[in-house]
Design a protein around this motif. Structure first.
Motif, PDB file in Angstrom:
ATOM      1  N   SER A 240       0.829  -1.197   0.000  1.00 58.14           N
ATOM      2  CA  SER A 240       0.000   0.000   0.000  1.00 58.14           C
ATOM      3  C   SER A 240       0.867   1.252   0.000  1.00 58.14           C
ATOM      4  CB  SER A 240      -0.932  -0.004   1.213  1.00 58.14           C
ATOM      5  OG  SER A 240      -1.827   1.088   1.164  1.00 58.14           O
ATOM      6  N   ARG A 241       1.977   1.222   0.706  1.00 59.74           N
ATOM      7  CA  ARG A 241       2.881   2.378   0.720  1.00 59.74           C
ATOM      8  C   ARG A 241       3.485   2.608  -0.668  1.00 59.74           C
ATOM      9  NH1 ARG A 241       5.950   2.153   6.577  1.00 59.74           N
ATOM     10  NH2 ARG A 241       7.103   3.897   5.642  1.00 59.74           N
ATOM     11  N   ARG A 242       3.854   1.530  -1.339  1.00 57.23           N
ATOM     12  CA  ARG A 242       4.374   1.675  -2.707  1.00 57.23           C
ATOM     13  C   ARG A 242       3.299   2.232  -3.637  1.00 57.23           C
ATOM     14  NH1 ARG A 242       6.520  -3.616  -1.568  1.00 57.23           N
ATOM     15  NH2 ARG A 242       8.776  -3.488  -1.141  1.00 57.23           N
ATOM     16  N   ALA A 243       2.071   1.734  -3.480  1.00 61.12           N
ATOM     17  CA  ALA A 243       0.969   2.209  -4.321  1.00 61.12           C
ATOM     18  C   ALA A 243       0.723   3.693  -4.109  1.00 61.12           C
ATOM     19  CB  ALA A 243      -0.295   1.410  -4.022  1.00 61.12           C
ATOM     20  N   ALA A 244       0.751   4.142  -2.859  1.00 61.26           N
ATOM     21  CA  ALA A 244       0.529   5.559  -2.574  1.00 61.26           C
ATOM     22  C   ALA A 244       1.567   6.419  -3.280  1.00 61.26           C
ATOM     23  CB  ALA A 244       0.580   5.797  -1.067  1.00 61.26           C
ATOM     24  N   GLU A 245       2.829   6.035  -3.184  1.00 64.31           N
ATOM     25  CA  GLU A 245       3.877   6.835  -3.818  1.00 64.31           C
ATOM     26  C   GLU A 245       3.748   6.801  -5.333  1.00 64.31           C
ATOM     27  OE1 GLU A 245       7.820   7.358  -1.879  1.00 64.31           O
ATOM     28  OE2 GLU A 245       8.517   6.197  -3.605  1.00 64.31           O
ATOM     29  N   ARG A 246       3.457   5.645  -5.895  1.00 66.69           N
ATOM     30  CA  ARG A 246       3.269   5.535  -7.352  1.00 66.69           C
ATOM     31  C   ARG A 246       2.148   6.451  -7.834  1.00 66.69           C
ATOM     32  NH1 ARG A 246      -0.446   2.275 -10.251  1.00 66.69           N
ATOM     33  NH2 ARG A 246       0.206   1.906 -12.427  1.00 66.69           N
ATOM     34  N   LEU A 247       1.094   6.570  -7.039  1.00 67.01           N
ATOM     35  CA  LEU A 247      -0.069   7.368  -7.429  1.00 67.01           C
ATOM     36  C   LEU A 247       0.118   8.861  -7.158  1.00 67.01           C
ATOM     37  CD1 LEU A 247      -2.816   4.935  -6.119  1.00 67.01           C
ATOM     38  CD2 LEU A 247      -2.299   5.398  -8.527  1.00 67.01           C
ATOM     39  N   GLY A 248       1.262   9.249  -6.621  1.00 69.97           N
ATOM     40  CA  GLY A 248       1.544  10.672  -6.441  1.00 69.97           C
ATOM     41  C   GLY A 248       1.222  11.233  -5.077  1.00 69.97           C
ATOM     42  N   PHE A 249       1.039  10.359  -4.084  1.00 68.53           N
ATOM     43  CA  PHE A 249       0.827  10.815  -2.716  1.00 68.53           C
ATOM     44  C   PHE A 249       2.177  11.014  -2.045  1.00 68.53           C
ATOM     45  CE2 PHE A 249      -3.125   8.703  -3.741  1.00 68.53           C
ATOM     46  CZ  PHE A 249      -4.102   9.423  -3.060  1.00 68.53           C
ATOM     47  N   SER A 250       2.370  12.151  -1.427  1.00 66.76           N
ATOM     48  CA  SER A 250       3.618  12.447  -0.726  1.00 66.76           C
ATOM     49  C   SER A 250       3.588  11.897   0.696  1.00 66.76           C
ATOM     50  CB  SER A 250       3.867  13.961  -0.682  1.00 66.76           C
ATOM     51  OG  SER A 250       4.075  14.466  -1.989  1.00 66.76           O
ATOM     52  N   TYR A 251       4.710  11.377   1.126  1.00 61.39           N
ATOM     53  CA  TYR A 251       4.849  10.793   2.463  1.00 61.39           C
ATOM     54  C   TYR A 251       4.824  11.885   3.523  1.00 61.39           C
ATOM     55  CZ  TYR A 251       7.165   8.322   6.337  1.00 61.39           C
ATOM     56  OH  TYR A 251       7.499   7.778   7.547  1.00 61.39           O
ATOM     57  N   GLU A 252       4.058  11.647   4.601  1.00 60.89           N
ATOM     58  CA  GLU A 252       3.956  12.629   5.680  1.00 60.89           C
ATOM     59  C   GLU A 252       4.315  12.068   7.056  1.00 60.89           C
ATOM     60  OE1 GLU A 252       0.760  15.780   3.814  1.00 60.89           O
ATOM     61  OE2 GLU A 252       0.011  14.373   5.321  1.00 60.89           O
ATOM     62  N   GLY A 253       4.643  10.792   7.135  1.00 58.95           N
ATOM     63  CA  GLY A 253       5.086  10.257   8.413  1.00 58.95           C
ATOM     64  C   GLY A 253       4.297   9.054   8.874  1.00 58.95           C
ATOM     65  N   VAL A 254       4.707   8.512  10.031  1.00 55.64           N
ATOM     66  CA  VAL A 254       4.049   7.363  10.635  1.00 55.64           C
ATOM     67  C   VAL A 254       3.522   7.758  12.015  1.00 55.64           C
ATOM     68  CG1 VAL A 254       4.385   5.052  11.606  1.00 55.64           C
ATOM     69  CG2 VAL A 254       5.386   5.634   9.382  1.00 55.64           C
ATOM     70  N   PHE A 255       2.254   7.507  12.246  1.00 58.82           N
ATOM     71  CA  PHE A 255       1.626   7.727  13.549  1.00 58.82           C
ATOM     72  C   PHE A 255       1.714   6.404  14.314  1.00 58.82           C
ATOM     73  CE2 PHE A 255      -1.013  11.766  13.320  1.00 58.82           C
ATOM     74  CZ  PHE A 255      -0.309  12.270  12.250  1.00 58.82           C
ATOM     75  N   ARG A 256       2.485   6.400  15.383  1.00 55.87           N
ATOM     76  CA  ARG A 256       2.708   5.178  16.136  1.00 55.87           C
ATOM     77  C   ARG A 256       1.504   4.827  17.003  1.00 55.87           C
ATOM     78  NH1 ARG A 256       7.772   6.522  19.502  1.00 55.87           N
ATOM     79  NH2 ARG A 256       6.552   8.452  19.715  1.00 55.87           N
ATOM     80  N   GLN A 257       1.224   3.511  17.079  1.00 58.78           N
ATOM     81  CA  GLN A 257       0.118   3.005  17.890  1.00 58.78           C
ATOM     82  C   GLN A 257      -1.163   3.802  17.648  1.00 58.78           C
ATOM     83  OE1 GLN A 257       2.963   1.274  21.465  1.00 58.78           O
ATOM     84  NE2 GLN A 257       1.129   2.369  22.019  1.00 58.78           N
ATOM     85  N   ALA A 258      -1.480   3.946  16.363  1.00 62.48           N
ATOM     86  CA  ALA A 258      -2.636   4.762  15.976  1.00 62.48           C
ATOM     87  C   ALA A 258      -3.948   4.016  16.111  1.00 62.48           C
ATOM     88  CB  ALA A 258      -2.465   5.248  14.544  1.00 62.48           C
ATOM     89  N   GLY A 259      -3.889   2.689  16.243  1.00 63.12           N
ATOM     90  CA  GLY A 259      -5.129   1.945  16.336  1.00 63.12           C
ATOM     91  C   GLY A 259      -4.888   0.495  16.692  1.00 63.12           C
ATOM     92  N   VAL A 260      -6.000  -0.228  16.874  1.00 62.87           N
ATOM     93  CA  VAL A 260      -5.978  -1.669  17.104  1.00 62.87           C
ATOM     94  C   VAL A 260      -6.904  -2.293  16.064  1.00 62.87           C
ATOM     95  CG1 VAL A 260      -6.468  -3.544  18.704  1.00 62.87           C
ATOM     96  CG2 VAL A 260      -5.547  -1.373  19.568  1.00 62.87           C
ATOM     97  N   VAL A 261      -6.367  -3.199  15.254  1.00 63.59           N
ATOM     98  CA  VAL A 261      -7.138  -3.827  14.182  1.00 63.59           C
ATOM     99  C   VAL A 261      -7.040  -5.339  14.326  1.00 63.59           C
ATOM    100  CG1 VAL A 261      -7.400  -4.110  11.692  1.00 63.59           C
ATOM    101  CG2 VAL A 261      -6.736  -1.886  12.627  1.00 63.59           C
ATOM    102  N   LYS A 262      -8.173  -5.987  14.465  1.00 62.16           N
ATOM    103  CA  LYS A 262      -8.224  -7.438  14.641  1.00 62.16           C
ATOM    104  C   LYS A 262      -7.322  -7.888  15.784  1.00 62.16           C
ATOM    105  CE  LYS A 262      -9.520  -8.476   9.853  1.00 62.16           C
ATOM    106  NZ  LYS A 262      -9.104  -9.042   8.542  1.00 62.16           N
ATOM    107  N   GLY A 263      -7.334  -7.098  16.864  1.00 63.09           N
ATOM    108  CA  GLY A 263      -6.576  -7.449  18.042  1.00 63.09           C
ATOM    109  C   GLY A 263      -5.084  -7.211  17.946  1.00 63.09           C
ATOM    110  N   ARG A 264      -4.639  -6.496  16.908  1.00 60.46           N
ATOM    111  CA  ARG A 264      -3.214  -6.234  16.723  1.00 60.46           C
ATOM    112  C   ARG A 264      -2.964  -4.731  16.657  1.00 60.46           C
ATOM    113  NH1 ARG A 264      -0.290 -10.757  14.906  1.00 60.46           N
ATOM    114  NH2 ARG A 264      -1.614 -12.562  14.403  1.00 60.46           N
TER     115      ARG A 264
END
Length: 237
Positions: free
Chosen positions: A155-179
């Protein structure tokens, strides 16, 4: 003494919310998601459960369960879902949505992207993303966001390919399927849209593909000059 404030936005008017029209292109047609799409999408999705690895729902083992999910999503205005129809194959093969729709801020996100194996790496898949981005900027949105699990390098590669600029990583931003989920953020802004639009249209031209369907110019090469920042997490990946 003049205070240094943020740039004014003369004539700024919040854009409209997605209103449910069809978005049609040469290779893809995006139709507001309805329960009638369930059987086609379920059949396409059954080719690989891996498409659900990063999603907060799925996989679905029965068409009835998937239809119930579609019926629930189809009734929402945020997220606002589309079924993606591959016009070459004539069937719906994926979904995507607008979400975190904030007209007062001029911000909107694309997400909930589940592309079946038949849709992945096709011109229809790329054009679907172009059509959604085009609608957002043409409607007057100033910021178009892409967020994904930070471990989802595809997904990160797809975002860059499509012209989305990187803005950073939000740590512990959520819990998905218990992870735990760290979330990588990307965005495009309206000032970048004319150049991105030209890049997409160049790539989508039939002349950009040879007789075997192989691309002559890579979209990533066309969008790279527009990027305000590259994703450092992809350098050694």
């Amino acid at each position: 003494m003049t205070r240094d404030l943020n740039a004014p936005l003369p004539g700024w008017v919040p854009p409209e919310r997605p209103r449910g029209g069809v978005l049609a292109g040469r290779y893809a047609r995006l139709e507001p998601l309805k329960p009638d799409h369930s059987e086609e999408l379920f059949a396409a999705n059954r080719a690989s459960d891996a498409i659900w690895d990063w999603m907060p729902y799925g996989p679905f083992d029965r068409v009835d369960a998937y239809r119930d999910w579609v019926a629930e999503m189809a009734g929402l205005d945020d997220p606002f879902f589309y079924a993606i129809r591959d016009l070459e194959r004539g069937r719906a093969a994926g979904v995507g949505s607008y979400l975190r729709i904030a007209p007062d801020a001029g911000s909107i996100e694309v997400g909930h992207l589940t592309f079946s194996p038949a849709l992945q790496r096709t011109r229809a898949a790329t054009e679907a993303m172009y059509l959604m981005m085009a609608w957002a900027f043409d409607a007057g949105y100033r910021r178009y966001e892409w967020k994904c699990n930070a471990l989802n390098l595809g997904s990160r590669r797809a975002a860059e390919r499509l012209g989305f600029s990187y803005e950073g990583v939000f740590r512990q931003a959520g819990v998905v399927k218990g992870r735990n989920r760290d979330t990588a953020w990307f965005a495009s802004i309206d000032a970048e849209w004319p150049a991105l639009k030209a890049a997409f249209e160049t790539w989508l031209e039939p002349a950009n593909f040879d007789a075997d369907g192989v691309q002559r110019q890579r979209l990533s090469a066309l969008t790279e000059p527009v990027l305000a920042a590259r994703d450092p997490g992809l350098r050694d990946a």
